[in-house]
Design a protein around this motif. Structure first.
Motif, PDB file in Angstrom:
ATOM      1  N   VAL A 215       0.851  -1.198   0.000  1.00 41.93           N
ATOM      2  CA  VAL A 215       0.000   0.000   0.000  1.00 41.93           C
ATOM      3  C   VAL A 215       0.880   1.239   0.000  1.00 41.93           C
ATOM      4  O   VAL A 215       2.026   1.222   0.461  1.00 41.93           O
TER       5      VAL A 215
ATOM      6  N   SER B  95      -4.566   1.937  -4.591  1.00 36.38           N
ATOM      7  CA  SER B  95      -4.039   1.069  -3.546  1.00 36.38           C
ATOM      8  C   SER B  95      -5.131   0.710  -2.539  1.00 36.38           C
ATOM      9  O   SER B  95      -5.208  -0.426  -2.063  1.00 36.38           O
ATOM     10  N   ARG B  96      -5.991   1.673  -2.240  1.00 35.77           N
ATOM     11  CA  ARG B  96      -7.088   1.406  -1.307  1.00 35.77           C
ATOM     12  C   ARG B  96      -8.115   0.453  -1.931  1.00 35.77           C
ATOM     13  O   ARG B  96      -8.689  -0.386  -1.258  1.00 35.77           O
TER      14      ARG B  96
ATOM     15  N   ALA C 227      -6.857  -2.915  -1.503  1.00 35.46           N
ATOM     16  CA  ALA C 227      -7.016  -3.364  -0.123  1.00 35.46           C
ATOM     17  C   ALA C 227      -8.438  -3.855   0.125  1.00 35.46           C
ATOM     18  O   ALA C 227      -8.643  -4.895   0.764  1.00 35.46           O
TER      19      ALA C 227
ATOM     20  N   ALA D 258      -0.285  -5.855   5.391  1.00 38.65           N
ATOM     21  CA  ALA D 258      -0.233  -4.628   4.613  1.00 38.65           C
ATOM     22  C   ALA D 258       1.167  -4.043   4.740  1.00 38.65           C
ATOM     23  O   ALA D 258       1.622  -3.719   5.844  1.00 38.65           O
TER      24      ALA D 258
ATOM     25  N   MET E  31      -5.843   1.065   6.837  1.00 34.17           N
ATOM     26  CA  MET E  31      -5.904  -0.356   6.507  1.00 34.17           C
ATOM     27  C   MET E  31      -6.456  -1.172   7.677  1.00 34.17           C
ATOM     28  O   MET E  31      -7.223  -2.111   7.492  1.00 34.17           O
TER      29      MET E  31
END
Length: 781
Positions: free
Chosen positions: A660, A666-667, A670, A686, A709
């Motif tokens: 991340v 990137s989110r 996740a 993460a 995260m």
């Protein structure tokens, strides 16, 4: 010459003259040759829209609902004010001529159906199912008490206020009881949303109670219409009406749901003209309205239930809802409420007796509704302050009340004076509710359980996965393709997303093989082939039959993944149960890229690709996959595995590495990772890929990203470990950590400009060096 006020005797000559005059007045398309009628209609609509908008803005600035401005516009333009100031102009613009009134009334009647369609679409059935315990008690009590008050009031009102009907006071009393018992979901939801109580337990109970009251209210109204049509209570007729309504509701919540969803999906996928789904929605509304009319309970119940079913369709996007909402709110709503205000004459309140009766009506309506909701809240186990808030919230009649009163007036069940009294009561109770509810909700405490749920819903509102509505899966029949299919099923199952599977050949460059297979398929009697002749611009594909789907390995993987994900979500009582995933499997006849491009126009939120040999040894994406990605304008998930044998399915023993960096993509990666790990029990680490040595000023940002995260992992109930890499290149940091026993990497990447599909040097390096499963989540090609 005939005396003034008496008609001249009818003669053949008079009839011919009248007929000739009528022929000159009416054009071939039904419009008048002079255009006067059309001009007056336009003037009426423009005035209602303009004055309604201006007064709506004024009302909003005083903390009142904007739709009250539409109702006030009718009062201002009607006998209550405009007629007093300039009676000649008022009668000229809004004449009493039946033909002229019929034109604007026709728009108003369509407006009623459109308003009920929108109300139904905004009805959250899942919310009601979650809050059904307290909501059922409050709604039943909140309807029964004021209904009884209204019915009894109808039995004692002066005869001059009631119409002369075959059934005596019965039908007016039923209308009065119904008018006093229902609440306006729009007004209630507006204040709850304004106070940021939409996610609070009490806010959801208030909204779900209003939804149930609205739904029960329209059923009561439907039955009342049936009684009004008969003019009296006949046991057999009443049984037929109630039975018809019950069968209609049973149809709606069983076969009707599937039918409406199938129609919307078929129209969305096969029509190429503009706004076909909106046309389908309006046709569905009209058809269901006609069905309830044939049942003898008028069109309103059908329009409302059509909205409820349409609102549950997984294909219905926010964009389409906004288009409909804009049309209804900006056009039909001002016309309907404006005409409702025009029909009311507040000058009758100059009569002291009528004014006192109106005050009494407001008091009885307010006390009855507050008492019913308060008692129901006590039965539902709510606290004292929460009971007061419920009582205040349910006291807004608003649009629903006006619709009921307007229909009652048109049916002759209400007199003009009683109609005006009811509209006045609706306005006063609606305008009193917002400040009362704001005061009641202010400062209500929130316990820890509620805080946790509210935070979860806050994350979902702005999340990527919770807002996915439809998934397009392009895979081959290889081991890589099957694992990708299972991952897609895990992702779709928790959301109840419809999935379309494009089953590709391993070598997409062999059209001769596809043509041979297509020829074989067309010879098979059980093969399901698209019956419509497609235009040349449409890429052709063949649908699998239900029997073929049952034996197809890829489809089976999607089903198993979706089932596992749905079962995990159902264990969480705080979440609504997801719908069953609807699967469609198609095999391209034309090039796979063309088929993806053709499918993409149907409205998918994510393209998930899984194929063998997705990249070469240098980390370059295969040209065939690049062509697929370029045909889809949206987020992309690409699954690959370059090893000799594919990794086992995700399980509690699987360890996923999630690099991340705080970027939006990137989110997204996740969220997808946690959605896959929740039903499988996989562990996730993460890794913040840092460019610092851990002591620079970016440390706080790194910790902030990892904290986000952690919150996401808690929302999905996933085990998470957080790591910060030391100073090194991103690819080096990822690969160094991945070699510590990880079974899969999930990365968020951005597509870079160029001739091929390129996700940057970091992704290319990971492609080159990592041979285990890798899932890339890209922003789009």
């Amino acid at each position: 010459m005939a005396p003034i006020g008496h008609a001249a005797p009818s003669t053949p000559h008079h009839a011919q003259v009248a007929q000739a005059s009528q022929s000159r007045a009416i054009g071939g398309n039904g419009s008048s040759s002079s255009g006067r009628g059309e001009a007056l209609l336009v003037a009426e609509v423009v005035l209602l829209l303009l004055v309604g908008r201006v007064l709506g803005e004024v009302m909003q600035r005083f903390g009142q609902p904007a739709l009250m401005g539409n109702l006030l516009a009718g009062l201002v333009l009607g006998p209550s004010l405009f007629s007093l100031i300039w009676p000649e102009a008022q009668k000229f613009i809004f004449p009493s001529d039946p033909a002229q009134k019929g034109m604007i009334d026709g728009l108003s009647q369509i407006g009623i159906l459109m308003l009920l369609l929108l109300t139904g679409m905004e009805t959250d059935i899942k919310l009601v199912s979650r809050m059904k315990g307290a909501a059922v008690a409050i709604s039943l009590s909140g309807i029964a008490v004021p209904f009884a008050c209204g019915f009894l009031l109808g039995q004692v009102l002066p005869d001059a206020l009631l119409p002369h009907m075959a059934g005596g006071r019965l039908v007016p009393s039923l209308f009065l009881g119904t008018a006093l018992s229902i609440s306006s979901i729009k007004i209630v939801a507006m204040v709850v949303r304004e106070m940021n109580f939409t996610r609070r337990n009490l806010g959801q109970i208030i909204i779900s109670t209003a939804i149930m009251e609205d739904t029960i209210g329209w059923v009561i109204i439907a039955i009342t219409f049936g009684i009004a049509g008969a003019g009296q209570v006949d046991a057999l007729d009443l049984a037929k009406t109630v039975g018809g309504v019950a069968l209609f509701l049973l149809f709606c919540f069983t076969l009707g749901r599937w039918l409406v969803f199938s129609i919307i999906r078929w129209v969305n996928d096969n029509f190429r003209s503009e706004f076909p789904v909106i046309t389908a929605i309006l046709v569905i509304m009209g058809a269901m309205a006609l069905i309830t009319q044939l049942l003898g309970v008028r069109t309103v119940l059908g329009a409302f239930m059509a909205g409820v079913l349409i609102g549950q369709s997984p294909i219905l996007t926010d964009h389409i809802q906004q288009q409909l909402r804009g049309l209804i709110s900006a056009f039909f709503m001002p016309i309907f409420f404006g005409l409702s205000g025009l029909a009311a004459d507040l000058t009758i309140l100059k009569n002291g007796t009528l004014a006192l009766l109106t005050v009494g009506l407001v008091v009885i309506a307010s006390i009855g509704k507050f008492a019913g909701a308060f008692v129901g809240s006590a039965i539902g186990g709510l606290k004292w302050r929460e009971r007061v808030a419920l009582g205040c919230a349910m006291n807004a009649r608003g649009s629903t009340e006006v619709i009921v009163a307007s229909i009652g007036l048109s049916m002759g069940a209400l007199t003009q004076n009683l109609y005006t009294m009811i509209v006045t009561m609706a306005m006063l109770t609606t305008m009193a509710m917002p400040p009362m509810l704001r005061r009641a909700l202010k400062g209500l405490p929130m316990d820890e359980t509620e805080k946790k749920r509210v935070e979860r819903e806050r994350l979902d509102e702005n999340g990527f996965v919770p807002n996915l509505e439809r998934l397009l899966l392009a895979v081959d029949d290889s081991a890589v393709g099957r694992v990708a299919a299972r991952l897609a099923g895990l992702l779709a199952g928790g959301q109840g997303m419809p999935v379309t599977i494009l089953k590709l050949d391993k070598d997409m460059r062999r059209p001769d093989e596809r043509e041979t297979r297509h020829a074989q398929r067309t010879d098979e009697p059980d093969g399901e082939k698209d019956s419509a002749q497609k235009p040349p611009s449409v890429a052709e594909s063949v649908s699998q039959s239900a029997e073929e789907q049952r034996h197809d390995a890829v489809t089976r993987e999607v089903k198993e993944g979706a089932k596992a994900s749905a079962e995990k979500v159902k264990e969480d009582k705080a979440e609504a149960d997801p719908e069953k995933v609807h699967l469609t499997t198609r095999e391209p006849v034309d090039s796979a890229a063309a088929v993806v491009r053709d499918e993409a126009r149907k409205g998918y939120d994510l393209l998930f690709i899984g194929m063998e040999e997705s990249h070469d040894r240098s980390g370059n994406i295969a040209s065939g996959i690049a062509e697929l990605a370029f045909g889809f304008d949206g987020p992309l998930a690409l699954f690959s595995s370059a090893g000799d044998k594919i990794a086992p399915r995700l399980s509690p023993r699987t360890h996923i590495l999630l690099p991340v960096n705080g970027s939006p993509v990137s989110r997204r990666a996740a969220e997808i990772t946690f959605a896959l790990a929740r039903p499988t029990g996989a562990r996730v680490s993460a890794l913040f890929v840092s460019q610092s040595d851990g002591h620079s000023r970016t440390r706080s940002r790194e910790e902030g990203v990892l904290k986000d995260m952690v919150e996401l992992a808690e929302r999905y109930d996933v085990r998470l470990t957080t790591l910060i890499s030391k100073r090194s290149g991103p690819a080096e940091a990822i690969l160094r950590e991945a070699r510590n026993g990880y079974g899969m990497i999930v990365m968020g990447v951005n597509s870079r400009a160029g001739e091929g599909l390129f996700f940057g040097n970091t992704a290319a390096a990971v492609f080159r060096e990592w041979t285990n499963p890798l899932l890339l989540v890209a922003s789009g090609a």
